[in-house]
Enzyme design. Structure first.
Site, PDB file in Angstrom:
ATOM      1  N   HIS A   1      27.888 -32.919  63.959  1.00 35.68           N
ATOM      2  CA  HIS A   1      28.131 -32.912  62.517  1.00 35.68           C
ATOM      3  C   HIS A   1      27.139 -33.873  61.867  1.00 35.68           C
ATOM      4  CE1 HIS A   1      32.347 -31.156  62.631  1.00 35.68           C
ATOM      5  NE2 HIS A   1      32.207 -31.527  63.894  1.00 35.68           N
TER       6      HIS A   1
ATOM      7  N   HIS B   1      28.497 -29.252  69.292  1.00 35.65           N
ATOM      8  CA  HIS B   1      27.774 -29.299  68.025  1.00 35.65           C
ATOM      9  C   HIS B   1      27.809 -30.706  67.470  1.00 35.65           C
ATOM     10  CE1 HIS B   1      31.977 -28.239  67.444  1.00 35.65           C
ATOM     11  NE2 HIS B   1      31.935 -28.953  66.332  1.00 35.65           N
TER      12      HIS B   1
END
Ligand code: 5GP
Length: 116
Positions: free
Chosen positions: A103, A101
């Site tokens: 940020h 992922h």
């Protein structure tokens, strides 16, 4: 069968989250423990455990992380002042959730990239 990740459960609405954007390749939602006024996680729908597991087949989804980040940042009103994108990899990178992922952090001056 690969383990179903926390983020897959969020994408599938099995766990609640504040989802701010989604398309055919990625989903984005607010971090539960924000480190900045805007802290959003942008996640490929298909789980890739870490950056070390990335293959050429993942390039469309990984490219989409960036176009989604830019789009979300504009919508959040943080584009002009700028923001930071971070991807952590494994233990030394500080990765907690093994579903790759990005940020997206912004909304204030973030200071130096690493604590000194
Ligand atoms: P990592 O350290 O793996 O790069 O980042 C994982 C992020 O996921 C952390 O910033 C953490 O606050 C966030 N997180 C962990 N559990 C949840 C959750 O259940 N919901 C949301 N929205 N974020 C979470």
């Amino acid at each position: 069968m690969p383990e179903v990740t926390l983020f897959t459960k969020i994408i599938n609405r099995e766990i609640p989250a504040d989802i701010v954007y989604e398309d055919d390749l990625v989903c984005a939602f607010r971090d539960i423990n924000p480190q900045a006024p805007t802290h959003i996680l942008i996640v490929p729908r298909q789980p890739i455990p870490t950056v070390d597991d990335v293959t050429e087949a993942d390039e469309p989804a990984l490219g989409r992380l960036f176009t989604a980040a830019a789009r979300i940042a504009r919508k959040e009103g943080i584009s002009e002042n700028g923001y930071r994108l971070i991807i952590n990899c494994r233990a030394h990178g500080g990765q907690e959730v093994y579903h790759l992922h990005m940020h997206l952090l912004g909304g204030r001056k973030l200071g130096p990239m690493l604590a000194r």
